[in-house]
Write an enzyme that holds these catalytic residues in place. Structure first.
Site, PDB file in Angstrom:
ATOM      1  N   ASN A  44     -11.416  -7.806   4.344  1.00 29.38           N
ATOM      2  CA  ASN A  44      -9.930  -6.868   4.465  1.00 29.38           C
ATOM      3  C   ASN A  44      -9.800  -5.784   3.385  1.00 29.38           C
ATOM      4  OD1 ASN A  44      -7.540  -5.594   5.252  1.00 29.38           O
ATOM      5  ND2 ASN A  44      -6.630  -7.619   4.827  1.00 29.38           N
ATOM      6  N   TRP A  45     -10.413  -4.601   3.370  1.00 28.26           N
ATOM      7  CA  TRP A  45     -10.181  -3.693   2.454  1.00 28.26           C
ATOM      8  C   TRP A  45      -8.954  -3.095   2.266  1.00 28.26           C
ATOM      9  CZ3 TRP A  45     -15.067   0.066   3.351  1.00 28.26           C
ATOM     10  CH2 TRP A  45     -16.180  -0.692   3.007  1.00 28.26           C
ATOM     11  N   LYS A  46      -7.968  -3.250   3.256  1.00 30.18           N
ATOM     12  CA  LYS A  46      -6.687  -2.943   3.171  1.00 30.18           C
ATOM     13  C   LYS A  46      -6.600  -1.364   2.958  1.00 30.18           C
ATOM     14  CE  LYS A  46      -5.450  -7.354   1.372  1.00 30.18           C
ATOM     15  NZ  LYS A  46      -4.346  -8.460   0.542  1.00 30.18           N
ATOM     16  N   HIS A  75      -0.918  -9.435   9.825  1.00 24.55           N
ATOM     17  CA  HIS A  75      -1.116  -9.611   8.312  1.00 24.55           C
ATOM     18  C   HIS A  75       0.081  -9.549   7.699  1.00 24.55           C
ATOM     19  CE1 HIS A  75      -2.231  -9.401   4.294  1.00 24.55           C
ATOM     20  NE2 HIS A  75      -3.330  -9.505   4.645  1.00 24.55           N
ATOM     21  N   GLU A 110       1.355  -8.374   5.016  1.00 28.54           N
ATOM     22  CA  GLU A 110       1.696  -7.109   4.539  1.00 28.54           C
ATOM     23  C   GLU A 110       2.370  -6.353   5.671  1.00 28.54           C
ATOM     24  OE1 GLU A 110      -1.810  -6.391   2.645  1.00 28.54           O
ATOM     25  OE2 GLU A 110      -1.777  -7.889   0.943  1.00 28.54           O
ATOM     26  N   GLU A 152      -3.089 -17.771   6.030  1.00 28.60           N
ATOM     27  CA  GLU A 152      -3.017 -17.155   4.871  1.00 28.60           C
ATOM     28  C   GLU A 152      -1.600 -17.038   4.162  1.00 28.60           C
ATOM     29  OE1 GLU A 152      -5.795 -13.478   4.458  1.00 28.60           O
ATOM     30  OE2 GLU A 152      -3.848 -12.666   5.256  1.00 28.60           O
ATOM     31  N   GLY A 154      -3.416 -12.176  -3.111  1.00 31.73           N
ATOM     32  CA  GLY A 154      -3.436 -11.021  -4.156  1.00 31.73           C
ATOM     33  C   GLY A 154      -3.130 -11.806  -5.227  1.00 31.73           C
ATOM     34  N   SER A 188      -6.608 -15.034  -2.076  1.00 32.77           N
ATOM     35  CA  SER A 188      -7.126 -15.343  -3.543  1.00 32.77           C
ATOM     36  C   SER A 188      -8.570 -15.907  -3.447  1.00 32.77           C
ATOM     37  CB  SER A 188      -6.306 -15.793  -4.293  1.00 32.77           C
ATOM     38  OG  SER A 188      -5.250 -15.122  -4.726  1.00 32.77           O
ATOM     39  N   GLY A 191      -9.740 -10.252   0.655  1.00 35.33           N
ATOM     40  CA  GLY A 191      -8.971  -9.383   0.253  1.00 35.33           C
ATOM     41  C   GLY A 191      -9.737  -8.636  -0.990  1.00 35.33           C
ATOM     42  N   GLY A 192      -9.151  -8.703  -1.974  1.00 38.71           N
ATOM     43  CA  GLY A 192      -9.756  -8.334  -3.422  1.00 38.71           C
ATOM     44  C   GLY A 192     -10.870  -8.296  -3.463  1.00 38.71           C
TER      45      GLY A 192
HETATM   46  P1  PGA Z   1      -6.762 -11.472  -0.990  1.00 42.16           P
HETATM   47  O1  PGA Z   1      -6.191 -10.927   0.070  1.00 42.16           O
HETATM   48  O2  PGA Z   1      -8.006 -12.104  -1.168  1.00 42.16           O
HETATM   49  O3  PGA Z   1      -6.642 -10.015  -2.069  1.00 42.16           O
HETATM   50  O4  PGA Z   1      -5.577 -12.526  -1.773  1.00 42.16           O
HETATM   51  C1  PGA Z   1      -6.417 -11.616   1.174  1.00 42.16           C
HETATM   52  C2  PGA Z   1      -5.601 -10.913   2.531  1.00 42.16           C
HETATM   53  O5  PGA Z   1      -4.709 -10.219   2.241  1.00 42.16           O
HETATM   54  O6  PGA Z   1      -6.169 -11.113   3.609  1.00 42.16           O
END
Ligand code: PGA
Length: 260
Positions: free
Chosen positions: A9-11, A95, A97, A167, A173, A213, A234-235
């Site tokens: 997930n590149w966001k 998600h 976010e 999640e 993050g 994470s 994500g990251g």
């Molecule tokens: P993260 O994000 O790996 O940066 O913690 C995961 C996500 O939000 O899907």
């Protein structure tokens, strides 16, 4: 046997140029890797470029969101038909976010899940508690609520095509993932609830991913757990080497746990 899934997930990251270079790196690093469903979810603006690059490879395309209507006067929105048109097979829905910053509620999320299924997209439905919920011991209650409202009025046939991602918000993050034991406990809880909502067969075939994470250093412990069928990253998905190490870690599992 559940085929493992890794979703990047590149966001809201990467220009087209950056997306191209990251995608090329991922393709190169994961050449010939089979047995794992590899999905990358770039921002809308890079979808077309990434689709062109991954065409014919073992990597598939997903979006990070959609709007539930097929078309019409919805300024700024992107429909499931448009996502199919550009080559997406998956879409992340609900998600945290988006729940937090865009105020997406359970009803909206349910509409999006239905719209993706109606148009042949595989929804990756995200659920997860906040830190306060966990402090109060409410994590299962919160996750159950998100799960049952997200899947509201979706029948057995529809739910077969869904991926669930657990999640915990406090792990996203932060560099502090859930422990494999805590994640496994929640995955098992989700699977048991799916069995109650549908039946045992559904519960045994649905993939439940962990997200929050995940990195090359903690992946192996996480996926050793029997109910963790993959990860939403994500990251660490923004770096070709980290992402491909995460994907490759699935090949270190005993062969019997990798579905073809
Ligand atoms: P993260 O994000 O790996 O940066 O913690 C995961 C996500 O939000 O899907």
């Amino acid at each position: 046997m559940r085929r493992p899934v890794v979703v990047g997930n590149w966001k809201m990251n990467n220009t087209i140029e950056e997306a191209e270079s990251l995608t090329r790196g991922v393709i190169e690093a994961l050449k010939g890797m089979d047995g794992v469903e590899i999905i990358i979810c770039p921002p809308y603006t890079a979808l077309f470029k990434v689709m062109e690059l991954i065409n014919g490879t073992n990597i598939m395309l997903g979006a990070q969101n959609l709007f539930h209507q097929p078309k019409g006067p919805y300024t700024g929105e992107i429909s499931p038909i448009m996502l199919r048109d550009i080559g997406c097979r998956y879409v992340i829905i609900g998600h945290s976010e988006r729940r937090i910053h865009l105020r997406e509620d359970d009803e909206t999320i349910n509409k999006k899940v239905k719209a993706s299924l109606d148009h042949g997209l595989i929804p990756i439905l995200c659920v997860g508690e906040r830190l306060d919920d966990r402090r109060m011991g409410l994590q299962e209650e919160v996750v159950l609520h998100q799960l049952s409202s997200g899947l509201n009025s979706i029948g057995r046939k529809g739910v077969e095509g869904i991926i669930i991602a657990y999640e915990p918000v406090w792990a996203i993050g932060t560099g502090v993932p859930a422990t494999p034991q805590d994640a496994e406990r929640m995955h098992l809880f989700i699977r048991k609830r799916l069995s109650k909502m549908y039946d045992e067969e559904i519960a045994s075939i649905l993939r439940i991913l962990y997200g929050g994470s995940v990195d090359p250093g903690n992946i192996e412990d996480l996926i050793r757990e029997p109910d963790i069928d993959g990860v939403l990253v994500g990251g660490a998905s923004l770096d070709a080497s980290s992402f491909s190490r995460i994907v490759r870690s699935f090949h270190k599992l005993p062969l019997s746990s990798l579905a073809g």
